[in-house]
Design a protein around this motif. Sequence first.
Motif, PDB file in Angstrom:
ATOM      1  N   ARG A 269       0.714  -1.223  -0.003  1.00  0.00           N
ATOM      2  CA  ARG A 269      -0.064   0.192   0.117  1.00  0.00           C
ATOM      3  C   ARG A 269       0.715   1.284  -0.056  1.00  0.00           C
ATOM      4  O   ARG A 269       0.682   2.246  -0.641  1.00  0.00           O
ATOM      5  N   VAL A 270       1.813   1.389   0.754  1.00  0.00           N
ATOM      6  CA  VAL A 270       2.784   2.337   0.855  1.00  0.00           C
ATOM      7  C   VAL A 270       3.482   2.843  -0.342  1.00  0.00           C
ATOM      8  O   VAL A 270       3.575   3.709  -0.898  1.00  0.00           O
ATOM      9  N   ILE A 271       4.146   1.847  -1.094  1.00  0.00           N
ATOM     10  CA  ILE A 271       4.931   1.865  -2.177  1.00  0.00           C
ATOM     11  C   ILE A 271       4.151   2.140  -3.278  1.00  0.00           C
ATOM     12  O   ILE A 271       4.603   3.101  -4.022  1.00  0.00           O
ATOM     13  N   GLU A 272       3.024   1.778  -3.636  1.00  0.00           N
ATOM     14  CA  GLU A 272       2.114   1.934  -4.611  1.00  0.00           C
ATOM     15  C   GLU A 272       1.557   3.444  -4.523  1.00  0.00           C
ATOM     16  O   GLU A 272       1.647   4.165  -5.546  1.00  0.00           O
ATOM     17  N   LYS A 273       1.171   4.003  -3.187  1.00  0.00           N
ATOM     18  CA  LYS A 273       0.662   5.108  -2.975  1.00  0.00           C
ATOM     19  C   LYS A 273       2.018   6.269  -3.308  1.00  0.00           C
ATOM     20  O   LYS A 273       1.702   7.119  -4.018  1.00  0.00           O
ATOM     21  N   ALA A 274       2.988   5.859  -3.085  1.00  0.00           N
ATOM     22  CA  ALA A 274       4.289   6.979  -3.196  1.00  0.00           C
ATOM     23  C   ALA A 274       4.500   6.889  -4.780  1.00  0.00           C
ATOM     24  O   ALA A 274       4.722   7.956  -5.130  1.00  0.00           O
ATOM     25  N   LEU A 275       4.297   5.913  -5.438  1.00  0.00           N
ATOM     26  CA  LEU A 275       4.795   5.733  -6.865  1.00  0.00           C
ATOM     27  C   LEU A 275       3.761   6.560  -7.505  1.00  0.00           C
ATOM     28  O   LEU A 275       4.072   7.367  -8.469  1.00  0.00           O
ATOM     29  N   ALA A 276       2.563   6.558  -7.032  1.00  0.00           N
ATOM     30  CA  ALA A 276       1.447   7.138  -7.844  1.00  0.00           C
ATOM     31  C   ALA A 276       1.646   8.615  -7.531  1.00  0.00           C
ATOM     32  O   ALA A 276       1.448   9.703  -8.287  1.00  0.00           O
ATOM     33  N   GLU A 277       2.111   9.164  -6.243  1.00  0.00           N
ATOM     34  CA  GLU A 277       2.049  10.523  -5.821  1.00  0.00           C
ATOM     35  C   GLU A 277       3.285  11.435  -6.408  1.00  0.00           C
ATOM     36  O   GLU A 277       3.270  12.079  -6.845  1.00  0.00           O
ATOM     37  N   TRP A 278       4.608  10.580  -6.621  1.00  0.00           N
ATOM     38  CA  TRP A 278       5.768  10.947  -6.832  1.00  0.00           C
ATOM     39  C   TRP A 278       6.216  10.282  -8.331  1.00  0.00           C
ATOM     40  O   TRP A 278       7.097   9.734  -8.201  1.00  0.00           O
ATOM     41  N   GLN A 279       5.368  10.486  -9.358  1.00  0.00           N
ATOM     42  CA  GLN A 279       5.827   9.783 -10.350  1.00  0.00           C
ATOM     43  C   GLN A 279       7.095   9.913 -11.021  1.00  0.00           C
ATOM     44  O   GLN A 279       7.568   9.520 -11.860  1.00  0.00           O
ATOM     45  N   HIS A 280       7.575  11.405 -10.544  1.00  0.00           N
ATOM     46  CA  HIS A 280       8.854  12.057 -11.431  1.00  0.00           C
ATOM     47  C   HIS A 280      10.107  11.332 -10.577  1.00  0.00           C
ATOM     48  O   HIS A 280      11.302  11.423 -11.006  1.00  0.00           O
ATOM     49  N   VAL A 281      10.090  10.623  -9.551  1.00  0.00           N
ATOM     50  CA  VAL A 281      10.864   9.970  -8.867  1.00  0.00           C
ATOM     51  C   VAL A 281      11.136   8.331  -8.928  1.00  0.00           C
ATOM     52  O   VAL A 281      10.235   7.816  -9.215  1.00  0.00           O
ATOM     53  N   GLY A 282      12.433   8.165  -9.196  1.00  0.00           N
ATOM     54  CA  GLY A 282      12.931   6.847  -9.423  1.00  0.00           C
ATOM     55  C   GLY A 282      13.127   6.485  -8.010  1.00  0.00           C
ATOM     56  O   GLY A 282      14.158   6.540  -7.148  1.00  0.00           O
ATOM     57  N   PHE A 283      12.429   5.140  -7.722  1.00  0.00           N
ATOM     58  CA  PHE A 283      12.267   4.342  -6.460  1.00  0.00           C
ATOM     59  C   PHE A 283      13.232   3.200  -6.524  1.00  0.00           C
ATOM     60  O   PHE A 283      13.325   2.347  -7.635  1.00  0.00           O
ATOM     61  N   VAL A 284      14.151   2.863  -5.608  1.00  0.00           N
ATOM     62  CA  VAL A 284      15.028   1.891  -5.487  1.00  0.00           C
ATOM     63  C   VAL A 284      14.938   1.200  -4.277  1.00  0.00           C
ATOM     64  O   VAL A 284      15.021   1.669  -3.175  1.00  0.00           O
ATOM     65  N   ASN A 285      14.608  -0.138  -4.103  1.00  0.00           N
ATOM     66  CA  ASN A 285      14.600  -1.092  -2.852  1.00  0.00           C
ATOM     67  C   ASN A 285      16.053  -1.841  -2.943  1.00  0.00           C
ATOM     68  O   ASN A 285      16.413  -2.362  -4.056  1.00  0.00           O
ATOM     69  N   ALA A 286      16.787  -1.486  -1.854  1.00  0.00           N
ATOM     70  CA  ALA A 286      18.009  -2.214  -1.718  1.00  0.00           C
ATOM     71  C   ALA A 286      17.957  -3.156  -0.469  1.00  0.00           C
ATOM     72  O   ALA A 286      17.453  -2.963   0.540  1.00  0.00           O
ATOM     73  N   TYR A 287      18.450  -4.358  -0.832  1.00  0.00           N
ATOM     74  CA  TYR A 287      18.401  -5.478   0.001  1.00  0.00           C
ATOM     75  C   TYR A 287      19.849  -5.755   0.500  1.00  0.00           C
ATOM     76  O   TYR A 287      20.534  -6.078  -0.349  1.00  0.00           O
ATOM     77  N   GLY A 288      20.235  -5.847   1.794  1.00  0.00           N
ATOM     78  CA  GLY A 288      21.561  -6.164   2.264  1.00  0.00           C
ATOM     79  C   GLY A 288      21.764  -6.454   3.620  1.00  0.00           C
ATOM     80  O   GLY A 288      20.505  -6.261   4.502  1.00  0.00           O
ATOM     81  N   LEU A 289      22.670  -6.542   4.288  1.00  0.00           N
ATOM     82  CA  LEU A 289      22.933  -6.854   5.407  1.00  0.00           C
ATOM     83  C   LEU A 289      24.091  -6.312   6.074  1.00  0.00           C
ATOM     84  O   LEU A 289      24.878  -5.905   5.240  1.00  0.00           O
ATOM     85  N   THR A 290      24.347  -6.051   7.495  1.00  0.00           N
ATOM     86  CA  THR A 290      25.512  -5.571   8.050  1.00  0.00           C
ATOM     87  C   THR A 290      26.625  -6.354   7.539  1.00  0.00           C
ATOM     88  O   THR A 290      27.696  -6.057   7.146  1.00  0.00           O
ATOM     89  N   GLU A 291      26.363  -7.664   7.657  1.00  0.00           N
ATOM     90  CA  GLU A 291      27.511  -8.782   7.280  1.00  0.00           C
ATOM     91  C   GLU A 291      27.848  -8.834   5.899  1.00  0.00           C
ATOM     92  O   GLU A 291      28.986  -9.234   5.487  1.00  0.00           O
ATOM     93  N   THR A 292      27.111  -7.864   5.071  1.00  0.00           N
ATOM     94  CA  THR A 292      27.616  -8.023   3.549  1.00  0.00           C
ATOM     95  C   THR A 292      27.961  -6.502   3.146  1.00  0.00           C
ATOM     96  O   THR A 292      27.831  -6.062   2.042  1.00  0.00           O
ATOM     97  N   SER A 293      28.132  -5.728   4.279  1.00  0.00           N
ATOM     98  CA  SER A 293      28.569  -4.354   3.882  1.00  0.00           C
ATOM     99  C   SER A 293      27.487  -3.454   3.256  1.00  0.00           C
ATOM    100  O   SER A 293      27.740  -2.531   2.425  1.00  0.00           O
ATOM    101  N   SER A 294      26.304  -3.756   3.355  1.00  0.00           N
ATOM    102  CA  SER A 294      25.233  -3.000   2.904  1.00  0.00           C
ATOM    103  C   SER A 294      24.720  -3.869   1.571  1.00  0.00           C
ATOM    104  O   SER A 294      24.552  -5.099   1.667  1.00  0.00           O
ATOM    105  N   THR A 295      24.383  -3.181   0.640  1.00  0.00           N
ATOM    106  CA  THR A 295      23.477  -3.779  -0.416  1.00  0.00           C
ATOM    107  C   THR A 295      24.068  -4.802  -1.383  1.00  0.00           C
ATOM    108  O   THR A 295      25.183  -4.828  -1.679  1.00  0.00           O
ATOM    109  N   ILE A 296      23.282  -5.802  -1.702  1.00  0.00           N
ATOM    110  CA  ILE A 296      23.527  -7.206  -2.339  1.00  0.00           C
ATOM    111  C   ILE A 296      22.523  -7.311  -3.622  1.00  0.00           C
ATOM    112  O   ILE A 296      22.916  -8.037  -4.565  1.00  0.00           O
TER     113      ILE A 296
END
Length: 501
Positions: A269-296
């Motif tokens: 619900r949150v990401i779809e609402k944000a995408l609809a409201e800010w259509q000019h913004v590029g959204f990035v989902n980053a998955y990672g862990l502390t043990e992997t020095s952040s994003t993988i």
Amino acid sequence: MNVSILLDMVVDGMGDRPLLGRKGQTYTASEVSALCDTAAASLTAQDVKALVYLDINGPCFTIALFAAARAGIPLVPLNYRQSTEQMAGLLAKHPGALVITSEQFEATCSAAGLKTVTSDDWLAKLAANPAGSPYVAAEDPAAPAAIIYTSGTTSEPKGVVLRHENLTSYVMGSVEFAGASDSEAALVSVPPYHIAAVANAITNFYAGRRAVVLEQFSGEEWLEVVRSEEITNALVVPTMLARIIDADGDHRVPSLRTLSYGGAAMPRRVIEKALAEWQHVGFVNAYGLTETSSTIAVLGPEDHRAAVDSADQHVRDRLGSAGQVLPTVEIEIRGADGTVLSAGEVGRIWVRGEQVSGEYSGTGSVLDGSGYFDTRDEGYIDADGYLFVGGRADDTIIRGGENIAPAEIEAVLLAHEAVADAVVVGVADIEWGQRLEAVIVRAPNTRIAPDDLREFVRTRLRGSKTPDTIHVWHELPRTETGKLVRRHVLAKLNSTSELSS
């Protein structure tokens, strides 16, 4: 390569560019480097063994990170929100450290036998006593650059050892040097003891992007800072984005180009609402862990747009994925017997790469013989290479001999328009071993009866995955970075059960 070398590269290429702080209060790359030279010389002269950072985020944090790297000692950012007892326990693990902190924690640090200095005083002393000559950083890439303690949502915090080679590998493998224009500015809203804060402090510098820190978060304040500082790139956790989208007042963010999020599951619900409201913004989902020095793994802007616009449910489902794995990282999905599984099969996520640490202070490396790290997250990779993370293996509920992943049920609950937040846990039960209990937080201006919500789940999942009971709370216990503290949920449910029995 020492992390400090990245700062040297920035000074050589963009020395006069303001890269830290808000408008009118900025530090250029050269100014940061000069302060770090002075700090490193002082830390070495005092034989400081580690630089502990126990304060809110701000320019001082970035300077402390690079200064520690120059001095060849680890930076240890600690959670300033933890109890005095927990704080004392972690401080005791770092004898010989200097603690950058605020006055409220000085007594606790002194009791642990550690010297302290406030952030303002430390910066003022560095500025007043310049070293006068560059400080040559240590060249040992295997030396610890940072020790970051895990959030402790399922167990006691563990100190993850990130070596210089881990952090520099992540930065150079995922960020283009000087790739940002001199008009770009990043807003970082995560606390300094989170891996995202450490990684962003380095990557923004390396890219040549001015970094602005939001010390105290609120949706309204975040929106105001984005506009006043002309922020182009921002980083939030899902709970923050929910508060931003639901905030009162002006939601315009004309300068914003990219919004990255991660750290916990993002409600659809949150990401779809944000995408609809800010259509000019590029959204990035980053998955990672502390043990992997952040994003993988990353789900990029085009993936977000394609998922929202597509009529193909398979493509739409990618909005709930972690995206595709970075080319510098290898991933395997393994079954319980260690067998590598095929596309679409659910198992444990194992990762390998130079940025992967997989090492804990006092314990050592937990990498397997092939150099892979067990994330303890469950998930699968689809036929097109998209990684889907299903939740922690430790969270698995065993009901009547059946293994049930709470994340699957939580995703269904969060799909209902009346549910703003949800968690499912296993409560001890004489007949079933564990019974399913859910706790939800209602979305603003909505109502839903628990029995109706149970029926909503039952129509989408089989009966054995329908919560036996659904509770309604005002909020769920989460860390500042949005992670659910399931043990607190379970403790409260058990306490309520005991009181009513």
